[in-house]
Design a protein around this motif. Structure first.
Motif, short mmCIF file in Angstrom:
data_model
loop_
_atom_site.label_atom_id
_atom_site.label_comp_id
_atom_site.label_asym_id
_atom_site.label_seq_id
_atom_site.Cartn_x
_atom_site.Cartn_y
_atom_site.Cartn_z
N GLU A 442 0.83 -1.19 0.00
CA GLU A 442 0.00 0.00 0.00
C GLU A 442 0.88 1.26 0.00
OE1 GLU A 442 -3.30 0.29 -0.18
OE2 GLU A 442 -3.51 -1.88 -0.35
N ALA A 443 0.39 2.29 -0.70
CA ALA A 443 1.16 3.53 -0.77
C ALA A 443 1.44 4.10 0.61
CB ALA A 443 0.42 4.55 -1.62
N ASP A 444 0.48 3.99 1.52
CA ASP A 444 0.67 4.52 2.87
C ASP A 444 1.80 3.81 3.60
OD1 ASP A 444 -1.47 6.03 2.16
OD2 ASP A 444 -2.74 5.47 3.87
N VAL A 445 1.95 2.53 3.34
CA VAL A 445 3.01 1.76 4.00
C VAL A 445 4.37 2.23 3.50
CG1 VAL A 445 4.02 -0.54 4.30
CG2 VAL A 445 1.52 -0.24 4.35
N ILE A 446 4.49 2.35 2.18
CA ILE A 446 5.75 2.83 1.60
C ILE A 446 6.03 4.26 2.05
CG2 ILE A 446 6.99 3.26 -0.56
CD1 ILE A 446 5.09 1.23 -1.90
N GLY A 447 4.99 5.08 2.01
CA GLY A 447 5.15 6.47 2.40
C GLY A 447 5.58 6.62 3.83
N ARG A 448 5.02 5.81 4.70
CA ARG A 448 5.37 5.91 6.13
C ARG A 448 6.84 5.58 6.34
NH1 ARG A 448 2.02 2.40 7.79
NH2 ARG A 448 0.27 3.86 7.73
N GLU A 449 7.34 4.58 5.62
CA GLU A 449 8.76 4.23 5.72
C GLU A 449 9.64 5.40 5.30
OE1 GLU A 449 9.68 0.80 3.44
OE2 GLU A 449 8.72 -0.61 4.83
N ILE A 450 9.23 6.08 4.22
CA ILE A 450 10.02 7.21 3.72
C ILE A 450 10.01 8.35 4.72
CG2 ILE A 450 10.15 8.97 1.92
CD1 ILE A 450 9.11 6.87 -0.05
N VAL A 451 8.84 8.67 5.24
CA VAL A 451 8.73 9.77 6.21
C VAL A 451 9.63 9.51 7.42
CG1 VAL A 451 7.18 10.90 7.86
CG2 VAL A 451 6.44 10.53 5.50
N GLU A 452 9.66 8.27 7.88
CA GLU A 452 10.48 7.93 9.04
C GLU A 452 11.97 8.05 8.74
OE1 GLU A 452 9.13 4.04 10.03
OE2 GLU A 452 7.28 4.75 11.02
N SER A 453 12.34 7.98 7.45
CA SER A 453 13.75 8.05 7.08
C SER A 453 14.24 9.47 6.84
CB SER A 453 13.99 7.23 5.80
OG SER A 453 13.46 7.90 4.66
N LEU A 454 13.32 10.43 6.77
CA LEU A 454 13.70 11.80 6.43
C LEU A 454 14.42 12.49 7.57
CD1 LEU A 454 10.48 13.05 4.58
CD2 LEU A 454 12.57 12.11 3.58
N THR A 455 15.39 13.32 7.21
CA THR A 455 16.09 14.15 8.20
C THR A 455 16.01 15.61 7.75
OG1 THR A 455 18.26 14.14 7.10
CG2 THR A 455 17.73 12.24 8.50
N ASP A 456 16.61 16.48 8.53
CA ASP A 456 16.60 17.91 8.20
C ASP A 456 17.81 18.32 7.36
OD1 ASP A 456 14.27 18.23 9.62
OD2 ASP A 456 15.28 18.78 11.48
N ASP A 457 18.52 17.38 6.78
CA ASP A 457 19.73 17.69 6.02
C ASP A 457 19.46 18.17 4.59
OD1 ASP A 457 21.78 16.89 8.02
OD2 ASP A 457 20.82 14.94 7.79
N PRO A 458 18.52 17.57 3.85
CA PRO A 458 18.29 18.03 2.48
C PRO A 458 17.50 19.35 2.45
CG PRO A 458 17.44 15.79 2.84
CD PRO A 458 17.70 16.39 4.17
N SER A 459 17.39 19.92 1.25
CA SER A 459 16.55 21.09 1.05
C SER A 459 15.28 20.75 0.30
CB SER A 459 17.32 22.16 0.26
OG SER A 459 18.32 22.74 1.05
N CYS A 460 15.25 19.57 -0.29
CA CYS A 460 14.08 19.18 -1.08
C CYS A 460 14.12 17.67 -1.27
CB CYS A 460 14.12 19.89 -2.43
SG CYS A 460 12.82 19.45 -3.60
N ILE A 461 12.94 17.06 -1.33
CA ILE A 461 12.84 15.62 -1.57
C ILE A 461 12.26 15.38 -2.96
CG2 ILE A 461 11.75 13.46 -0.83
CD1 ILE A 461 13.91 14.54 1.07
N LEU A 462 12.92 14.51 -3.72
CA LEU A 462 12.45 14.12 -5.04
C LEU A 462 12.22 12.62 -5.05
CD1 LEU A 462 13.79 15.32 -8.47
CD2 LEU A 462 13.38 12.90 -8.08
N LEU A 463 11.02 12.20 -5.39
CA LEU A 463 10.69 10.77 -5.49
C LEU A 463 10.89 10.31 -6.92
CD1 LEU A 463 7.40 10.64 -3.36
CD2 LEU A 463 9.76 10.24 -2.59
N ASP A 464 11.64 9.22 -7.09
CA ASP A 464 11.90 8.69 -8.43
C ASP A 464 11.72 7.18 -8.40
OD1 ASP A 464 12.58 8.54 -11.08
OD2 ASP A 464 14.68 9.12 -10.83
N THR A 465 11.53 6.61 -9.57
CA THR A 465 11.34 5.18 -9.69
C THR A 465 12.67 4.45 -9.65
OG1 THR A 465 9.49 5.65 -11.16
CG2 THR A 465 10.23 3.37 -11.05
#
Length: 552
Positions: A442-465
């Motif tokens: 499910e998209a929510d499952v994948i999305g939740r994993e990504i959100v948990e991995s984010l830090t304050d180091d980047p300036s922008c997030i780009l999702l790619d295949t």
């Protein structure tokens, strides 16, 4: 500029031989009997308050940008501008460099007056390199309400005479200054409506602080230009460089009563929507991209064209309206550019944007910025096209060296370097997060994993295949529901992977992402863009963004 002015004087001499002053005065009487007297520019500007007045410009071409919108009709574009709220229509009438004519000017006057019916119409400005009374008579004979007088090309005694002569004809002129020493000259000559050109007319570089310095100088001289004060004797206008609501808000704060915007409106896929997005009225609600308290809802802000190896393709992307131009340095990429190619592209993009270095963010970073705050600052740096260097699993020392040598504005990390690697880069970083193709969770499952991995180091997030064995540019889409999840969680994201001019409408309409990124979807071959596909992609993305933002 001096050469253009000299040529205009030659052209005017020829026009004077073909048309007498008496004939022009006869035309003035006739057109005023038909269409009415000229509007007072100072009054027109004041009438817009508390909104900032807009002078929307019709300009087919310019010396620095070449052809901007050669096929547009002046009358039709002016009516669009007026319908969206423009108080003034600025019309270029110089033919050799700007592809304008006096016929355009008269067409604008007639069309906007007809569109207004009995309601107040916009003032019509002749913008040209005016150095004689004859040119002012020409303007009045074509229905102009006002003319532009440029201090830099007009001796002080001539300027004083031309201001007085304009007023004899019932026209309050707009007087342009740029250098600090020009302001006293304009005031001494009697100028009441002062326009600041933020563009250096010798090297065509843009400095938006020029208007603010002029406002401070006027204040120091005791000149009352307060748009909210009915007793104000002057009005301050900013004549170049503005393109968005941040610029308008910036100038409103220092007392600017009118802004002139040309190129961005001429290039806009929907000029009326572009004018609405300026939020000229301070009471107009602006969608917030500060998502600290909820979902990202600010709409499409960025269009990136990546995998560029040629200067001509970079300029085509900029002309189409792209915010970001991507140059790939990843060793194994089919679209890898050399440093020489990248430096050439950066130079061309900066010249297009009339800037010497990276654009300063309008939204500065706090001492300990969050990811959302970094993204806001990143977005505010993208008012003019920027160059992004794309790297994959390369040392920070190598990346920073390329940043300096090639004058990159941003870096995009596309490998498995991790979030913390962004902190070692000398410029803001777009961090790519891969979404595996064919992941059936499910998209929510994948999305939740990504959100948990984010830090304050980047300036922008780009999702790619992510496709096994392919390091980007696979031409495959991912589950866009993942992007929707991240944005619902408060993170504005860019979306890449398999996009083209046909499906970008779908992703923008469905996700309304902060940005979209295309590479292989607009190629003739790897590293070589199909200009028509680039134009179609950018136009489709921007139109879809406008419709999504306005709920169409």
């Amino acid at each position: 500029m001096q050469s253009i002015t000299a040529q205009r004087e030659v052209d005017t001499t020829a026009a004077m031989e073909a048309t007498s002053e008496a004939e022009l005065r006869g035309r003035i009487s006739a057109i005023r009997a038909e269409l009415g007297p000229p509007l007072d520019l100072l009054s027109k500007i004041r009438a817009a308050h508390p909104a900032m007045a807009l002078a929307a410009e019709f300009k087919r071409a310019s010396p620095s940008k070449g052809v901007i919108a050669g096929g547009l009709g002046a009358a039709e574009q002016a009516v669009r501008y007026f319908g969206a709220g423009a108080s003034v229509i600025s019309t270029l009438t110089e033919e050799r460099n700007f592809q304008g004519t006096l016929a355009d000017l008269e067409a604008v006057r007639r069309a906007t007056q007809a569109a207004a019916g009995g309601a107040p119409r916009p003032a019509v400005l002749r913008k040209d390199f005016i150095t004689s009374r004859f040119m002012i008579l020409e303007a009045a004979a074509a229905g102009a309400d006002t003319v532009l007088l440029i201090v830099a090309v007009t001796p002080s005694d001539v300027l004083k005479d031309l201001i007085a002569f304009s007023r004899e004809l019932g026209m309050e002129p707009l007087v342009e200054v740029h250098a600090d020493e020009e302001l006293p000259v304009a005031l001494e000559a009697g100028a009441r409506v002062l326009g600041v050109n933020n563009r250096n007319l010798h090297n065509f570089k843009m400095d938006l602080a020029t208007t603010e310095r002029t406002a401070a100088a006027l204040t120091a001289l005791g000149v009352n230009f307060d748009p909210s004060d009915p007793a104000a004797t002057h009005a301050l206008c900013s004549l170049s460089g503005m393109s968005n609501s941040e610029d308008v808000a910036r100038y409103r704060a220092c007392g600017v009563a009118m802004c002139l915007i040309g190129e961005s409106l001429m290039r806009a896929v929907d000029p009326a929507a572009a004018i609405r997005s300026l939020r000229l009225d301070p009471s107009a609600a602006a969608p917030s991209s500060d998502s600290a308290g909820g979902a990202y809802t600010a709409g499409l802000k960025l269009v990136k064209v990546c995998g560029i190896t040629r200067e001509s393709d970079a300029l085509a992307a900029c002309r189409a309206g792209a915010s970001l131009v991507g140059v790939i340095f990843a060793p194994n990429s089919k679209r890898r550019a050399t440093r020489a190619q990248a430096a050439s592209i950066s130079k061309a993009v900066r010249a297009f944007g009339e800037r010497d270095g990276p654009s300063a963010p309008a939204t500065p970073l706090p001492p300990t910025p969050s990811l959302n705050q970094r993204t806001l600052s990143f977005l505010s740096s993208c008012r003019r096209p920027q160059v992004v260097g794309v790297f994959q699993n390369q040392p920070a020392s190598e990346i920073n060296e390329a940043v300096r040598e090639c004058e990159l504005d941003f870096v995009q990390l596309h490998g498995d370097e991790g979030m913390a690697a962004c902190a070692d880069i000398d410029v803001p970083v777009i961090r790519v997060v891969d979404v595996a193709a064919g992941d059936e969770r499910e998209a929510d499952v994948i999305g939740r994993e990504i959100v948990e991995s984010l830090t304050d180091d980047p300036s922008c997030i780009l999702l790619d295949t992510s496709v096994r064995g392919v390091g980007g540019g696979a031409g495959v889409t991912f589950n866009w529901g993942v992007a929707k999840y991240l944005q619902a969680s408060g993170f504005g994201v860019m979306v890449a992977g398999g996009l083209n001019a046909r499906n970008v409408v779908d992703v923008v309409g469905d996700v309304v992402p902060m940005g979209v990124d295309v590479s292989s979807g607009v190629e003739a071959e790897p590293g070589v863009k199909d200009v028509g596909e680039v134009e179609d992609f950018v136009r489709a993305a921007l139109l879809a963004g406008i419709k999504a933002n306005e709920g169409i």
